[in-house]
Design a protein around this motif. Structure first.
Motif, PDB file in Angstrom:
ATOM      1  N   GLN A   4      -3.173  -1.627   4.600  1.00  0.00           N
ATOM      2  CA  GLN A   4      -3.341  -1.915   3.179  1.00  0.00           C
ATOM      3  C   GLN A   4      -2.019  -2.214   2.493  1.00  0.00           C
ATOM      4  O   GLN A   4      -2.012  -2.792   1.409  1.00  0.00           O
ATOM      5  CB  GLN A   4      -3.999  -0.719   2.499  1.00  0.00           C
ATOM      6  N   LEU A   5      -0.897  -1.795   3.103  1.00  0.00           N
ATOM      7  CA  LEU A   5       0.424  -2.097   2.579  1.00  0.00           C
ATOM      8  C   LEU A   5       1.190  -2.868   3.639  1.00  0.00           C
ATOM      9  O   LEU A   5       1.335  -2.373   4.766  1.00  0.00           O
ATOM     10  CB  LEU A   5       1.181  -0.825   2.205  1.00  0.00           C
ATOM     11  N   GLN A   6       1.681  -4.042   3.281  1.00  0.00           N
ATOM     12  CA  GLN A   6       2.401  -4.889   4.229  1.00  0.00           C
ATOM     13  C   GLN A   6       3.812  -5.117   3.715  1.00  0.00           C
ATOM     14  O   GLN A   6       4.005  -5.804   2.708  1.00  0.00           O
ATOM     15  CB  GLN A   6       1.676  -6.220   4.390  1.00  0.00           C
ATOM     16  N   ALA A   7       4.793  -4.543   4.410  1.00  0.00           N
ATOM     17  CA  ALA A   7       6.188  -4.742   4.044  1.00  0.00           C
ATOM     18  C   ALA A   7       6.746  -5.937   4.802  1.00  0.00           C
ATOM     19  O   ALA A   7       6.414  -6.152   5.966  1.00  0.00           O
ATOM     20  CB  ALA A   7       7.001  -3.496   4.354  1.00  0.00           C
ATOM     21  N   LEU A  20      13.145  -7.157  -0.100  1.00  0.00           N
ATOM     22  CA  LEU A  20      11.940  -6.741   0.600  1.00  0.00           C
ATOM     23  C   LEU A  20      10.740  -6.845  -0.331  1.00  0.00           C
ATOM     24  O   LEU A  20      10.868  -6.666  -1.543  1.00  0.00           O
ATOM     25  CB  LEU A  20      12.068  -5.308   1.103  1.00  0.00           C
ATOM     26  N   SER A  21       9.602  -7.118   0.265  1.00  0.00           N
ATOM     27  CA  SER A  21       8.349  -7.157  -0.476  1.00  0.00           C
ATOM     28  C   SER A  21       7.363  -6.190   0.155  1.00  0.00           C
ATOM     29  O   SER A  21       7.399  -5.941   1.359  1.00  0.00           O
ATOM     30  CB  SER A  21       7.748  -8.559  -0.461  1.00  0.00           C
ATOM     31  N   CYS A  22       6.482  -5.687  -0.659  1.00  0.00           N
ATOM     32  CA  CYS A  22       5.403  -4.813  -0.183  1.00  0.00           C
ATOM     33  C   CYS A  22       4.128  -5.275  -0.873  1.00  0.00           C
ATOM     34  O   CYS A  22       3.952  -5.057  -2.075  1.00  0.00           O
ATOM     35  CB  CYS A  22       5.704  -3.360  -0.508  1.00  0.00           C
ATOM     36  N   ALA A  23       3.269  -5.899  -0.102  1.00  0.00           N
ATOM     37  CA  ALA A  23       2.029  -6.445  -0.653  1.00  0.00           C
ATOM     38  C   ALA A  23       0.857  -5.543  -0.288  1.00  0.00           C
ATOM     39  O   ALA A  23       0.693  -5.170   0.879  1.00  0.00           O
ATOM     40  CB  ALA A  23       1.793  -7.849  -0.114  1.00  0.00           C
ATOM     41  N   MET A  83       6.919  10.081  -7.179  1.00  0.00           N
ATOM     42  CA  MET A  83       6.733   9.896  -5.739  1.00  0.00           C
ATOM     43  C   MET A  83       7.051  11.211  -5.049  1.00  0.00           C
ATOM     44  O   MET A  83       8.171  11.717  -5.162  1.00  0.00           O
ATOM     45  CB  MET A  83       7.652   8.794  -5.225  1.00  0.00           C
ATOM     46  N   THR A  84       6.096  11.748  -4.345  1.00  0.00           N
ATOM     47  CA  THR A  84       6.332  12.993  -3.621  1.00  0.00           C
ATOM     48  C   THR A  84       6.847  12.685  -2.219  1.00  0.00           C
ATOM     49  O   THR A  84       7.045  11.536  -1.848  1.00  0.00           O
ATOM     50  CB  THR A  84       5.045  13.814  -3.526  1.00  0.00           C
ATOM     51  N   THR A  85       7.034  13.707  -1.425  1.00  0.00           N
ATOM     52  CA  THR A  85       7.469  13.504  -0.039  1.00  0.00           C
ATOM     53  C   THR A  85       6.294  13.246   0.888  1.00  0.00           C
ATOM     54  O   THR A  85       6.482  13.039   2.089  1.00  0.00           O
ATOM     55  CB  THR A  85       8.238  14.734   0.460  1.00  0.00           C
ATOM     56  N   ALA A  86       5.101  13.245   0.335  1.00  0.00           N
ATOM     57  CA  ALA A  86       3.902  12.996   1.149  1.00  0.00           C
ATOM     58  C   ALA A  86       3.019  11.957   0.462  1.00  0.00           C
ATOM     59  O   ALA A  86       1.931  12.279  -0.016  1.00  0.00           O
ATOM     60  CB  ALA A  86       3.139  14.296   1.374  1.00  0.00           C
ATOM     61  N   PRO A  87       3.466  10.703   0.423  1.00  0.00           N
ATOM     62  CA  PRO A  87       2.634   9.660  -0.198  1.00  0.00           C
ATOM     63  C   PRO A  87       1.284   9.531   0.496  1.00  0.00           C
ATOM     64  O   PRO A  87       1.140   9.860   1.668  1.00  0.00           O
ATOM     65  CB  PRO A  87       3.476   8.387   0.021  1.00  0.00           C
ATOM     66  N   ILE A  88       0.336   8.990  -0.230  1.00  0.00           N
ATOM     67  CA  ILE A  88      -1.008   8.892   0.333  1.00  0.00           C
ATOM     68  C   ILE A  88      -1.185   7.641   1.192  1.00  0.00           C
ATOM     69  O   ILE A  88      -2.076   7.597   2.041  1.00  0.00           O
ATOM     70  CB  ILE A  88      -2.077   8.935  -0.778  1.00  0.00           C
ATOM     71  N   TYR A  89      -0.355   6.625   0.980  1.00  0.00           N
ATOM     72  CA  TYR A  89      -0.420   5.416   1.799  1.00  0.00           C
ATOM     73  C   TYR A  89       0.996   5.007   2.206  1.00  0.00           C
ATOM     74  O   TYR A  89       1.940   5.109   1.420  1.00  0.00           O
ATOM     75  CB  TYR A  89      -1.056   4.252   1.032  1.00  0.00           C
ATOM     76  N   TRP A  90       1.101   4.509   3.437  1.00  0.00           N
ATOM     77  CA  TRP A  90       2.369   4.001   3.963  1.00  0.00           C
ATOM     78  C   TRP A  90       2.181   2.584   4.460  1.00  0.00           C
ATOM     79  O   TRP A  90       1.136   2.257   5.035  1.00  0.00           O
ATOM     80  CB  TRP A  90       2.845   4.852   5.146  1.00  0.00           C
ATOM     81  N   GLY A  91       3.219   1.758   4.273  1.00  0.00           N
ATOM     82  CA  GLY A  91       3.257   0.463   4.919  1.00  0.00           C
ATOM     83  C   GLY A  91       3.799   0.616   6.331  1.00  0.00           C
ATOM     84  O   GLY A  91       4.226   1.700   6.735  1.00  0.00           O
ATOM     85  N   GLN A  92       3.793  -0.482   7.077  1.00  0.00           N
ATOM     86  CA  GLN A  92       4.158  -0.402   8.499  1.00  0.00           C
ATOM     87  C   GLN A  92       5.652  -0.459   8.743  1.00  0.00           C
ATOM     88  O   GLN A  92       6.079  -0.169   9.840  1.00  0.00           O
ATOM     89  CB  GLN A  92       3.469  -1.523   9.293  1.00  0.00           C
TER      90      GLN A  92
END
Length: 120
Positions: free
Chosen positions: A1-4, A18-21, A103-112
């Motif tokens: 869902q996140l593309q860096a 950098l972009s994050c889509a 922003m916490t240290t445990a985000p709910i979504y990560w990009g690759q």
């Protein structure tokens, strides 16, 4: 869902953007941010931007050199990196968290992740 994207090889003092889509859903009401992980080191926070783009904050190591922005209409966040140093070499990850501004240290979504290499 996140593309860096946007990583690459650059010389010391150079710049990268950098972009994050995001796809599949919108994160226009969520804080977004960047983390990085250098070889042999733990992942570290780089910076974050509030849901409306009005607030940004950064790690001391990149303050004044990096800038985060976002375009909610495009569901995309950016990281402009200037005056790059060899110690900025890392895999850069974008992330989304559940709050609007923190922003916490445990985000709910990560990009690759996207590799940034700064040569000396």
């Amino acid at each position: 869902q996140l593309q860096a994207s946007g990583g690459g090889l650059v010389q010391t003092g150079g710049s990268l953007r950098l972009s994050c889509a995001a796809s599949g859903r919108t994160f226009s009401r969520n804080v977004m941010g960047w983390f990085r992980q250098a070889p042999g080191k733990e992942r570290e926070f780089v910076g974050a931007i509030s849901w409306n783009g009005e607030s940004t904050y950064y790690a001391d190591s990149v303050k004044g050199r990096f800038a985060i922005s976002r375009d909610n209409a495009k569901n995309t966040m950016y990281l402009q990196m200037d005056r790059l140093k060899p110690e900025d070499t890392a895999i850069y990850y974008c992330a989304v968290d559940r709050t609007q501004s923190v922003m916490t240290t445990a985000p709910i979504y990560w990009g690759q992740g996207t590799q940034v290499t700064v040569s000396s």
